[in-house]
Design a protein around this motif. Structure first.
Motif, PDB file in Angstrom:
ATOM      1  N   HIS A   1       0.821  -1.216   0.000  1.00  0.00           N
ATOM      2  CA  HIS A   1       0.000   0.000   0.000  1.00  0.00           C
ATOM      3  C   HIS A   1       0.856   1.268   0.000  1.00  0.00           C
ATOM      4  O   HIS A   1       0.319   2.366  -0.083  1.00  0.00           O
ATOM      5  CB  HIS A   1      -0.899   0.050   1.244  1.00  0.00           C
TER       6      HIS A   1
ATOM      7  N   LEU B   1       4.081   3.774  -1.215  1.00  0.00           N
ATOM      8  CA  LEU B   1       5.002   4.168  -2.289  1.00  0.00           C
ATOM      9  C   LEU B   1       6.092   5.078  -1.713  1.00  0.00           C
ATOM     10  O   LEU B   1       5.841   5.830  -0.773  1.00  0.00           O
ATOM     11  CB  LEU B   1       4.252   4.954  -3.374  1.00  0.00           C
TER      12      LEU B   1
ATOM     13  N   LEU C   1       6.463   1.560  -5.778  1.00  0.00           N
ATOM     14  CA  LEU C   1       5.937   0.640  -4.772  1.00  0.00           C
ATOM     15  C   LEU C   1       7.089  -0.020  -4.029  1.00  0.00           C
ATOM     16  O   LEU C   1       8.033  -0.526  -4.641  1.00  0.00           O
ATOM     17  CB  LEU C   1       5.104  -0.436  -5.477  1.00  0.00           C
TER      18      LEU C   1
ATOM     19  N   LYS D   1      -0.563   4.525  -1.645  1.00  0.00           N
ATOM     20  CA  LYS D   1      -0.959   4.292  -3.036  1.00  0.00           C
ATOM     21  C   LYS D   1      -2.373   4.842  -3.263  1.00  0.00           C
ATOM     22  O   LYS D   1      -3.271   4.572  -2.457  1.00  0.00           O
ATOM     23  CB  LYS D   1      -0.924   2.769  -3.275  1.00  0.00           C
TER      24      LYS D   1
END
Length: 209
Positions: free
Chosen positions: A121, A123, A128, A145
């Motif tokens: 979830h 970044l 990612l 994200k």
């Protein structure tokens, strides 16, 4: 392991180390400020130097929720880095992605922060990253994200739902909680890191091994 037994074991660990590892454990420690088990209330006999250092090392490890091998590796790096080893150790640990996700207020506990990273979830500068141990560099932006922003845990975080249980945002982080983003503006300094630990004892523990 069920969530209930995980919570119970975190509370027991918190009591034996004398530090709150979760908000729930903090409440528990207020009521029962002594170790677990039938001998928890009796004052500990004078611990040996080794036991004192070991407990301090376990406290540091528990607060970052890492394995022994991980802590030892970071210690070796801290020793090679210019400056005081103990301070370097905490500063390097604090630059872990999961630690900063917690400090930014995106998560309520270290375990939840790690889960957010592992479940992809989070970044860093738009990329990612699913490794909790990823080391964030000063200047990098940590953000949730876009596809995950609508999920309940992140909605709670964005509304400031964890502010009451977490330490105040440290000076090395610039956080825009409503946007679910945080920037590491510079390397943390030990004095600002909200971790309970006599780092010199941790250094002595490893130096003696």
């Amino acid at each position: 392991m069920s969530t209930k037994s995980r919570t119970r074991s975190k509370t027991r660990l918190s009591r034996s180390l004398g530090i709150a590892l979760t908000p729930k454990a903090a409440k528990y420690l207020e009521k029962r400020p002594y170790g677990p088990g039938e001998h928890g209330r009796t004052r500990r006999k004078q611990d040996s130097d080794y036991a004192v250092r070991l407990r301090e090392k376990q406290r540091l490890r528990a607060q970052y929720g890492i394995r022994e091998a991980q802590l030892r590796n970071v210690f070796q790096e801290a020793r090679r880095t210019e400056g005081m080893t103990g301070e370097n150790l905490v500063e390097l640990l604090e630059m872990r992605l999961d630690a900063l996700v917690l400090r930014a207020g995106f998560a309520r506990t270290t375990a939840q922060a790690r889960q957010m990273v592992v479940h992809r979830h989070i970044l860093v500068d738009g990329q990612l990253v699913d490794r909790p141990s990823f080391r964030v560099k000063p200047g990098q932006l940590i953000h949730v994200k876009p596809k995950s922003e609508g999920m309940e845990p992140f909605q709670v975080a964005a509304a400031g739902g964890h502010v009451d249980v977490l330490p105040k945002t440290p000076g090395y982080l610039e956080v825009e909680l409503d946007k679910l983003q945080a920037r590491l503006v510079r390397r943390p300094k030990r004095a600002e890191v909200p971790v309970t630990c006599e780092v010199q004892l941790v250094v002595e523990y490893y130096a003696a091994r």
